[in-house]
Design a protein around this motif. Structure first.
Motif, PDB file in Angstrom:
ATOM      1  N   VAL A   1      -9.571  -3.380   7.027  1.00 40.36           N
ATOM      2  CA  VAL A   1      -8.162  -2.944   7.842  1.00 40.36           C
ATOM      3  C   VAL A   1      -7.474  -1.801   7.338  1.00 40.36           C
ATOM      4  CG1 VAL A   1      -5.932  -3.813   8.978  1.00 40.36           C
ATOM      5  CG2 VAL A   1      -8.091  -5.263   9.108  1.00 40.36           C
ATOM      6  N   LEU A   2      -7.309  -1.883   5.895  1.00 41.82           N
ATOM      7  CA  LEU A   2      -6.600  -0.937   5.109  1.00 41.82           C
ATOM      8  C   LEU A   2      -7.362   0.119   4.442  1.00 41.82           C
ATOM      9  CD1 LEU A   2      -4.041  -3.760   3.315  1.00 41.82           C
ATOM     10  CD2 LEU A   2      -3.664  -2.333   5.484  1.00 41.82           C
ATOM     11  N   ARG A   3      -8.490  -0.047   4.331  1.00 36.06           N
ATOM     12  CA  ARG A   3      -9.172   1.145   3.481  1.00 36.06           C
ATOM     13  C   ARG A   3      -9.090   2.403   3.743  1.00 36.06           C
ATOM     14  NH1 ARG A   3     -14.888  -1.518   4.505  1.00 36.06           N
ATOM     15  NH2 ARG A   3     -14.797  -1.813   2.517  1.00 36.06           N
ATOM     16  N   HIS A   4      -8.957   2.760   5.171  1.00 38.54           N
ATOM     17  CA  HIS A   4      -9.202   3.926   5.679  1.00 38.54           C
ATOM     18  C   HIS A   4      -7.607   4.342   6.095  1.00 38.54           C
ATOM     19  CE1 HIS A   4      -9.345   1.060   8.942  1.00 38.54           C
ATOM     20  NE2 HIS A   4      -8.849   1.911   9.852  1.00 38.54           N
ATOM     21  N   ARG A   5      -6.475   3.473   5.772  1.00 39.90           N
ATOM     22  CA  ARG A   5      -5.343   3.850   6.099  1.00 39.90           C
ATOM     23  C   ARG A   5      -4.501   4.390   4.890  1.00 39.90           C
ATOM     24  NH1 ARG A   5      -4.752   1.275  11.330  1.00 39.90           N
ATOM     25  NH2 ARG A   5      -6.155  -0.290  11.483  1.00 39.90           N
TER      26      ARG A   5
ATOM     27  N   TYR B   1      -2.036   6.354  -7.585  1.00 42.97           N
ATOM     28  CA  TYR B   1      -3.157   6.772  -7.029  1.00 42.97           C
ATOM     29  C   TYR B   1      -2.938   7.138  -5.434  1.00 42.97           C
ATOM     30  CZ  TYR B   1      -5.843   5.740 -11.242  1.00 42.97           C
ATOM     31  OH  TYR B   1      -6.157   5.459 -12.478  1.00 42.97           O
ATOM     32  N   VAL B   2      -2.130   6.587  -4.941  1.00 31.74           N
ATOM     33  CA  VAL B   2      -1.813   6.479  -3.150  1.00 31.74           C
ATOM     34  C   VAL B   2      -0.625   7.735  -2.989  1.00 31.74           C
ATOM     35  CG1 VAL B   2      -1.417   5.369  -1.382  1.00 31.74           C
ATOM     36  CG2 VAL B   2      -2.547   4.279  -3.044  1.00 31.74           C
ATOM     37  N   ASN B   3      -0.837   8.514  -2.068  1.00 27.82           N
ATOM     38  CA  ASN B   3      -0.104   9.541  -1.369  1.00 27.82           C
ATOM     39  C   ASN B   3       0.584   8.878  -0.387  1.00 27.82           C
ATOM     40  OD1 ASN B   3      -0.070  11.661  -3.158  1.00 27.82           O
ATOM     41  ND2 ASN B   3      -1.514  12.883  -1.980  1.00 27.82           N
ATOM     42  N   LEU B   4      -0.139   8.445   0.627  1.00 29.08           N
ATOM     43  CA  LEU B   4       0.580   7.752   1.973  1.00 29.08           C
ATOM     44  C   LEU B   4      -0.303   6.192   2.085  1.00 29.08           C
ATOM     45  CD1 LEU B   4       0.262  10.728   4.282  1.00 29.08           C
ATOM     46  CD2 LEU B   4       2.070   9.873   3.220  1.00 29.08           C
ATOM     47  N   GLY B   5       0.853   5.040   2.405  1.00 28.28           N
ATOM     48  CA  GLY B   5      -0.013   4.127   2.564  1.00 28.28           C
ATOM     49  C   GLY B   5      -0.217   3.730   4.127  1.00 28.28           C
ATOM     50  N   ALA B   6      -0.380   2.311   4.359  1.00 29.33           N
ATOM     51  CA  ALA B   6      -0.625   2.119   5.815  1.00 29.33           C
ATOM     52  C   ALA B   6       0.442   2.051   6.756  1.00 29.33           C
ATOM     53  CB  ALA B   6      -1.152   0.677   5.693  1.00 29.33           C
ATOM     54  N   SER B   7       0.243   2.265   7.714  1.00 28.40           N
ATOM     55  CA  SER B   7       1.317   2.449   9.026  1.00 28.40           C
ATOM     56  C   SER B   7       1.459   0.975   9.343  1.00 28.40           C
ATOM     57  CB  SER B   7       0.946   3.566   9.931  1.00 28.40           C
ATOM     58  OG  SER B   7       0.066   2.902  10.754  1.00 28.40           O
TER      59      SER B   7
ATOM     60  N   THR C   1       0.797  -1.175  -0.161  1.00 29.76           N
ATOM     61  CA  THR C   1       0.327   0.012  -0.106  1.00 29.76           C
ATOM     62  C   THR C   1       1.083   1.170  -0.035  1.00 29.76           C
ATOM     63  OG1 THR C   1      -0.360   0.194   2.363  1.00 29.76           O
ATOM     64  CG2 THR C   1      -1.693  -1.096   1.363  1.00 29.76           C
ATOM     65  N   GLN C   2       2.188   0.952   0.250  1.00 22.89           N
ATOM     66  CA  GLN C   2       3.091   2.208   0.345  1.00 22.89           C
ATOM     67  C   GLN C   2       3.774   2.517  -1.122  1.00 22.89           C
ATOM     68  OE1 GLN C   2       5.487   0.609   3.190  1.00 22.89           O
ATOM     69  NE2 GLN C   2       4.082   0.602   4.899  1.00 22.89           N
ATOM     70  N   PRO C   3       3.496   3.784  -1.805  1.00 20.90           N
ATOM     71  CA  PRO C   3       4.018   4.012  -2.932  1.00 20.90           C
ATOM     72  C   PRO C   3       5.477   4.074  -3.003  1.00 20.90           C
ATOM     73  CG  PRO C   3       2.441   5.569  -2.484  1.00 20.90           C
ATOM     74  CD  PRO C   3       2.613   4.817  -1.069  1.00 20.90           C
ATOM     75  N   GLY C   4       6.093   3.340  -4.146  1.00 21.45           N
ATOM     76  CA  GLY C   4       7.504   3.173  -4.228  1.00 21.45           C
ATOM     77  C   GLY C   4       8.141   1.972  -3.504  1.00 21.45           C
ATOM     78  N   SER C   5       7.246   1.377  -2.629  1.00 25.21           N
ATOM     79  CA  SER C   5       7.991   0.090  -2.294  1.00 25.21           C
ATOM     80  C   SER C   5       8.021  -0.961  -3.269  1.00 25.21           C
ATOM     81  CB  SER C   5       6.938  -0.433  -1.091  1.00 25.21           C
ATOM     82  OG  SER C   5       5.840  -1.150  -1.706  1.00 25.21           O
ATOM     83  N   GLU C   6       8.766  -2.019  -3.065  1.00 30.79           N
ATOM     84  CA  GLU C   6       9.030  -3.273  -4.063  1.00 30.79           C
ATOM     85  C   GLU C   6       7.791  -4.080  -4.356  1.00 30.79           C
ATOM     86  OE1 GLU C   6      11.357  -6.561  -2.740  1.00 30.79           O
ATOM     87  OE2 GLU C   6      11.698  -5.237  -0.760  1.00 30.79           O
ATOM     88  N   TYR C   7       6.752  -3.946  -3.391  1.00 34.23           N
ATOM     89  CA  TYR C   7       5.358  -4.650  -3.578  1.00 34.23           C
ATOM     90  C   TYR C   7       4.300  -3.688  -4.163  1.00 34.23           C
ATOM     91  CZ  TYR C   7       7.924  -7.817  -0.868  1.00 34.23           C
ATOM     92  OH  TYR C   7       9.121  -8.702  -0.289  1.00 34.23           O
ATOM     93  N   ALA C   8       4.518  -2.691  -4.460  1.00 36.07           N
ATOM     94  CA  ALA C   8       3.377  -1.509  -4.678  1.00 36.07           C
ATOM     95  C   ALA C   8       3.052  -1.877  -6.407  1.00 36.07           C
ATOM     96  CB  ALA C   8       3.905  -0.423  -4.421  1.00 36.07           C
ATOM     97  N   THR C   9       1.775  -1.770  -6.542  1.00 36.96           N
ATOM     98  CA  THR C   9       1.478  -2.095  -7.838  1.00 36.96           C
ATOM     99  C   THR C   9       1.490  -0.895  -8.601  1.00 36.96           C
ATOM    100  OG1 THR C   9      -1.075  -1.699  -7.010  1.00 36.96           O
ATOM    101  CG2 THR C   9      -0.285  -3.862  -7.103  1.00 36.96           C
ATOM    102  N   GLU C  10       0.907  -0.958  -9.903  1.00 30.63           N
ATOM    103  CA  GLU C  10       1.014   0.582 -10.641  1.00 30.63           C
ATOM    104  C   GLU C  10      -0.133   1.163 -10.040  1.00 30.63           C
ATOM    105  OE1 GLU C  10      -0.074   1.561 -15.312  1.00 30.63           O
ATOM    106  OE2 GLU C  10       0.278  -0.348 -14.515  1.00 30.63           O
ATOM    107  N   GLU C  11      -1.253   0.942  -9.669  1.00 28.12           N
ATOM    108  CA  GLU C  11      -2.280   1.890  -9.071  1.00 28.12           C
ATOM    109  C   GLU C  11      -1.980   2.397  -7.782  1.00 28.12           C
ATOM    110  OE1 GLU C  11      -4.054  -1.327 -12.091  1.00 28.12           O
ATOM    111  OE2 GLU C  11      -2.598  -1.371 -10.271  1.00 28.12           O
ATOM    112  N   VAL C  12      -1.096   1.470  -7.109  1.00 30.02           N
ATOM    113  CA  VAL C  12      -0.577   2.351  -5.763  1.00 30.02           C
ATOM    114  C   VAL C  12       0.313   3.289  -6.260  1.00 30.02           C
ATOM    115  CG1 VAL C  12       0.771   2.001  -3.714  1.00 30.02           C
ATOM    116  CG2 VAL C  12      -1.093   0.227  -4.289  1.00 30.02           C
ATOM    117  N   ASN C  13       1.082   3.185  -6.929  1.00 33.31           N
ATOM    118  CA  ASN C  13       2.191   4.521  -7.369  1.00 33.31           C
ATOM    119  C   ASN C  13       1.459   5.554  -8.157  1.00 33.31           C
ATOM    120  OD1 ASN C  13       4.500   2.918  -6.162  1.00 33.31           O
ATOM    121  ND2 ASN C  13       4.609   1.880  -8.253  1.00 33.31           N
TER     122      ASN C  13
END
Length: 333
Positions: free
Chosen positions: A301-305, A260-266, A246-258
């Motif tokens: 668990v993740l939708r609001h994070r 559309y997402v500003n901040l991922g889960a903590s 869920t964290q943009p730029g991580s090795e597991y992030a999908t194309e959609e995460v990179n």
């Protein structure tokens, strides 16, 4: 795990599931439909987490929380959030009171947050100053007023509601506060058959009662059982990669995460996944977490994070859609 430990584990799992189902059955005497929401709220309660219920007015969110408080026989408190509500109205305040001998003394008057199960109704109607009064309570389970710190009795759970459609006079919850909720559950409209049942139950002379099936001490014991459920390394790795995805730029992030997402889960996201997955395992008669358990509770668990960017809003892409792309791309191995 030897044979005796295995037998004890199975017995604890049976006890847990039996109590869970009894509570759910009592709640369903009042609630109509919404089985995913009912189960989600009870999973959060057993895991020791807080819940944010989002839905338009009239869908039974308040009734659900009130019904659960009766079924588990906990001290219940309801706080109706309004723009003029102040932090002292929630936490309590020090008041000047008269003593028996005619003198005066300062005495702490507890607020409605001093309960086991707290319903924070329409939480997004309160100002950020008042919302922040819940931060310490939800995380540390204590209230600080002046120089006095008061620990809350266990079990403690906040179940908050908010209306997603009416935004006038509301204050969106900050990310730090959203992160303290284990689940965010979406309450939808009833089905056609549910409407028939609602009419029969609420417009006739039938009086519905909810019988308590457990109490505070037993609920704490059930929470302890949840903590004892082991997590295999495969499931642990899958949960970690799921949060990292869920964290943009991580090795597991999908194309959609990179995209559309500003901040991922903590890190609270991984804690939430583990605790909720342990409850799911127990409900499935298992005393060990599987990757399927984690996958089943990933969305609430993740939708609001996840904080989506403007591009996601313009493209009408939701966090749920982004999570689905992660679940499809992430493998169990």
């Amino acid at each position: 795990m030897d044979n005796n430990e295995l037998a004890n584990a199975k017995q604890r799992a049976v006890e847990f599931k039996d109590t869970f189902n009894k509570i759910k059955a009592e709640v369903n005497n009042m609630m109509v439909g919404q089985q995913d929401v009912v189960e989600g709220v009870l999973i959060a309660l057993m895991a020791g987490g807080h819940v944010l219920l989002e839905g338009v007015p009239g869908l039974g969110k308040t009734m659900l929380v009130s019904s659960i408080s009766q079924a588990v026989n906990l001290q219940f408190s309801r706080i109706q959030f309004t723009p003029d509500l102040m932090p002292a109205d929630i936490q309590g305040s020090t008041v000047l009171s008269e003593t028996a001998n005619g003198g005066h003394e300062l005495r702490f008057q507890p607020g409605p947050i001093m309960a086991n199960l707290v319903l924070a109704d329409e939480i997004n109607r309160a100002t950020p100053k008042t919302q922040s009064a819940l931060l310490e309570v939800m995380q540390e389970k204590q209230v600080t007023v002046g120089r006095q710190t008061i620990k809350l009795d266990e079990p403690f759970c906040v179940m908050a509601t908010q209306n997603p459609s009416e935004q006038e006079g509301t204050y969106p919850l900050p990310e730090a506060q959203l992160d303290r909720f284990l689940f965010k559950l979406i309450v939808g409209y009833p089905t056609e058959q549910d409407y028939h049942t609602i009419i029969d139950r609420t417009t006739s002379g039938e009086k519905i009662t909810i019988n308590p099936v457990t109490e505070a001490k037993q609920l704490c014991d059930l929470r302890a059982i949840v903590r004892q459920v082991p997590v295999p390394e495969l499931a642990k790795s899958y949960a970690i990669r799921l949060v990292m995805a869920t964290q943009p730029g991580s090795e597991y992030a999908t194309e959609e995460v990179n995209k559309y997402v500003n901040l991922g889960a903590s890190p609270r996201g991984i804690q939430g996944l583990m605790l909720a997955a342990k409850v799911k395992a127990l409900l499935d008669d298992r005393f060990a977490v599987s990757c399927d358990d984690i996958k089943a509770i990933a969305t609430p668990v993740l939708r609001h994070r996840m904080v989506l960017n403007f591009h996601a809003q313009a493209s009408k892409v939701s966090s749920d859609q982004v999570i689905q792309t992660i679940l499809k791309s992430l493998k169990f191995n």
